[in-house]
Design a protein around this motif. Structure first.
Motif, PDB file in Angstrom:
ATOM      1  N   TYR A   1       0.823  -1.215   0.000  1.00  0.00           N
ATOM      2  CA  TYR A   1       0.000   0.000   0.000  1.00  0.00           C
ATOM      3  C   TYR A   1       0.856   1.263   0.000  1.00  0.00           C
ATOM      4  CZ  TYR A   1      -3.907  -3.026   1.275  1.00  0.00           C
ATOM      5  OH  TYR A   1      -4.866  -4.012   1.282  1.00  0.00           O
ATOM      6  N   SER A   2       0.347   2.262  -0.700  1.00  0.00           N
ATOM      7  CA  SER A   2       0.916   3.611  -0.682  1.00  0.00           C
ATOM      8  C   SER A   2      -0.243   4.582  -0.666  1.00  0.00           C
ATOM      9  CB  SER A   2       1.763   3.882  -1.933  1.00  0.00           C
ATOM     10  OG  SER A   2       2.748   2.922  -2.144  1.00  0.00           O
ATOM     11  N   TYR A   3       0.062   5.819  -0.300  1.00  0.00           N
ATOM     12  CA  TYR A   3      -0.880   6.913  -0.535  1.00  0.00           C
ATOM     13  C   TYR A   3      -0.433   7.652  -1.790  1.00  0.00           C
ATOM     14  CZ  TYR A   3      -3.655   6.933   3.802  1.00  0.00           C
ATOM     15  OH  TYR A   3      -4.529   6.632   4.813  1.00  0.00           O
TER      16      TYR A   3
ATOM     17  N   LEU B   1      -5.606   5.688  -1.054  1.00  0.00           N
ATOM     18  CA  LEU B   1      -4.915   4.445  -0.729  1.00  0.00           C
ATOM     19  C   LEU B   1      -4.859   3.576  -1.989  1.00  0.00           C
ATOM     20  CD1 LEU B   1      -3.681   3.000   1.785  1.00  0.00           C
ATOM     21  CD2 LEU B   1      -5.849   1.780   2.000  1.00  0.00           C
TER      22      LEU B   1
ATOM     23  N   ASN C   1      -2.551   0.525  -4.633  1.00  0.00           N
ATOM     24  CA  ASN C   1      -1.589  -0.577  -4.785  1.00  0.00           C
ATOM     25  C   ASN C   1      -0.834  -0.430  -6.106  1.00  0.00           C
ATOM     26  OD1 ASN C   1      -4.382  -2.216  -3.633  1.00  0.00           O
ATOM     27  ND2 ASN C   1      -2.530  -2.223  -2.376  1.00  0.00           N
TER      28      ASN C   1
ATOM     29  N   TRP D   1       1.587  -7.037   6.183  1.00  0.00           N
ATOM     30  CA  TRP D   1       0.699  -5.904   5.944  1.00  0.00           C
ATOM     31  C   TRP D   1      -0.789  -6.225   6.106  1.00  0.00           C
ATOM     32  CZ3 TRP D   1       2.734  -1.106   4.531  1.00  0.00           C
ATOM     33  CH2 TRP D   1       4.107  -1.100   4.264  1.00  0.00           C
TER      34      TRP D   1
ATOM     35  N   SER E   1      -4.747  -4.012   5.595  1.00  0.00           N
ATOM     36  CA  SER E   1      -5.926  -4.346   4.808  1.00  0.00           C
ATOM     37  C   SER E   1      -7.172  -4.402   5.688  1.00  0.00           C
ATOM     38  CB  SER E   1      -5.744  -5.702   4.115  1.00  0.00           C
ATOM     39  OG  SER E   1      -4.646  -5.683   3.246  1.00  0.00           O
TER      40      SER E   1
ATOM     41  N   LYS F   1     -10.545   2.903   3.458  1.00  0.00           N
ATOM     42  CA  LYS F   1     -10.387   2.834   2.007  1.00  0.00           C
ATOM     43  C   LYS F   1     -10.806   4.126   1.313  1.00  0.00           C
ATOM     44  CE  LYS F   1      -9.122  -1.498   2.333  1.00  0.00           C
ATOM     45  NZ  LYS F   1      -9.250  -1.714   3.774  1.00  0.00           N
TER      46      LYS F   1
END
Length: 342
Positions: free
Chosen positions: A91-93, A116, A118, A204, A208, A213
Motif C-alpha cells: 500500500y501507498s498513498y 490508498l 496498490n 501488511w 488491509s 479505504k
C-alpha cells in the motif's frame, strides 16, 4: 580505518550481524526489524533467490551486506525486492489535487487528497540502505547506494522495468511521526514504533483489515501532519539526493505510516545502469592504479555476487585492477566485470 570493503550476498550466517545493524537503524525501516526469526526467514529467502535459476518475481529478496574485510565486521546493508505486492498487497498513498470552482463567487479552490492505492504491485523496490555512522565517509555511502543499481544492470531480467524507493519519513528526536499521530493512529490505536514493528514482523494484513479505504482530505489534518508529507527523515536526505542524481523522481506517492516520499524511475534510465559496462579484468600493480579513477565494480556472478570500490584503468575492452581488488571480487584475469565510474 579500513577501506578494504566488499558488498556481498547475505546468508543465514550473517544473522547476528544483521541483528546488530537493526539496533542502530531505529524505527521507520520495516525491512530491518529487531526480530531474530524474521531476519532468519529473510536471509534464507534471499540466499534462495540469489541461487534460483528462474526468478519467481513474487516478493523476491536480494539482500546484501557491506563487509570490512580487515575486521570481518558487517558495517552496512542494501537490498532489492522484486515483484512487490504480488502475493501480499503493498500500500501507498497517492497525493492528488482536486480543483473546484464557482463562477458566482469567482473562486477556485485546490484541495489535496490522499488515495490508498496498490500502484506499485509487481514493481521492484530498492531499499534497506544502512551504513554505520563511522563508515559514512570517503564516498562509502554513495557506493553502497549505487551498488544496488549495479545489480539491476547485471541481471535486468530479474526485475521489473519500474523501480522505486520508499524513504523513511520525518520523525522527531523521540521517533514520533506527526503524520502517524494525526492519521494512522486514529484507526490502529498503536504507537508508530509498534505499528512499524508489526508490519515488519507480521506483514501488511492488518493494514488491509483496518486502514480506511476512502480518500483522505489532507487539508483537514493538522499542519504538523501536512508539513511532513513527502519529507524524508533527516538521515535520509543524503540518500534522497543520490537517488535524484540517478534519475529517480517524486511522483506523489508516500508511505502510509510516516508519509516518507516514494521516488521512482524506469530501470534502463537509471544513471548507474545506463553508464555501466562489462569489461574484461586485467591485472596490474597497485602503483599503476594509484592515480586512476575510482570505480564501482561487480563480478557479474549472481550466485557469488560481490561488489567493491577501487581504482582502475579503463579502455574500450578491459579494466586493469590490482591484485587486492581482484581478490575482493573473486575474479580471474579475462573474466567479465561490470564497471561504472564512482
Amino acid at each position: 580505518m579500513s577501506n578494504n570493503l566488499v558488498i556481498r550476498t547475505a546468508t543465514p550466517a550473517d544473522l547476528k550481524a544483521c541483528m546488530e545493524l537493526s539496533k542502530h537503524v531505529g524505527t521507520g525501516m520495516t525491512s530491518m526489524p529487531t526480530d531474530e526469526s524474521r531476519w532468519m526467514e529473510r536471509l534464507t529467502r534471499s540466499e534462495h533467490d540469489f541461487n534460483a535459476e528462474v526468478p519467481a518475481l513474487n516478493n523476491d529478496e536480494y539482500f546484501m551486506v557491506l563487509e570490512d574485510l580487515d575486521t570481518g565486521a558487517i558495517v552496512g546493508s542494501g537490498a532489492l525486492y522484486a515483484g512487490i505486492g504480488v502475493s501480499v498487497p503493498f500500500y501507498s498513498y497517492k497525493l492528488t489535487t482536486l480543483v473546484s470552482s464557482s463562477e458566482k463567487l469567482d473562486l477556485t479552490m485546490k484541495t489535496r487528497i490522499l488515495h490508498l492505492v496498490n500502484d506499485y504491485t509487481g514493481a521492484t523496490e530498492i531499499g534497506s540502505l544502512f551504513l554505520l555512522p563511522e563508515y559514512r565517509r570517503d564516498g562509502i555511502g554513495k557506493f553502497l547506494s549505487r551498488a544496488r543499481m549495479l545489480l539491476l544492470a547485471d541481471f535486468p531480467e530479474r526485475f521489473d522495468e519500474k523501480v522505486f524507493a520508499e524513504l523513511r519519513g520525518w520523525t522527531d528526536e523521540n521517533g514520533r511521526s506527526p503524520f502517524w499521530e494525526h492519521l494512522g493512529r486514529k484507526f490502529f490505536d498503536l504507537s508508530f514504533k509498534k505499528a512499524d514493528f508489526i508490519s515488519a514482523v507480521e506483514g501488511w494484513q492488518f493494514i488491509s483489515d483496518l486502514m480506511p479505504k476512502h480518500p483522505v482530505y489532507l487539508d483537514l489534518l493538522p499542519e504538523a501532519a501536512q508539513d511532513v508529507v513527502g519529507k524524508p527523515h533527516d538521515h535520509g536526505v543524503g540518500a534522497m539526493k543520490i537517488l535524484e542524481r540517478e534519475g529517480f523522481k517524486f511522483t506523489g506517492y508516500i508511505d502510509i505510516f510516516d508519509a516518507g516520499p516514494c521516488l521512482e524511475a524506469q530501470l534502463d534510465s537509471i544513471s548507474t545502469v545506463a553508464n555501466s559496462r562489462l569489461l574484461k579484468a586485467q591485472l596490474t600493480t597497485s602503483k599503476e592504479v594509484a592515480e586512476a579513477p575510482s570505480l564501482i565494480l561487480s563480478n557479474n556472478t549472481l550466485t557469488n555476487y560481490r561488489m567493491t570500490l577501487a581504482n582502475g584503468m579503463v579502455d574500450e575492452e578491459s579494466v586493469s585492477l590490482d591484485e587486492q581488488t581482484m581478490q575482493r571480487l573473486q575474479v580471474n584475469v579475462g573474466e567479465l566485470v561490470r564497471v561504472v565510474e564512482a
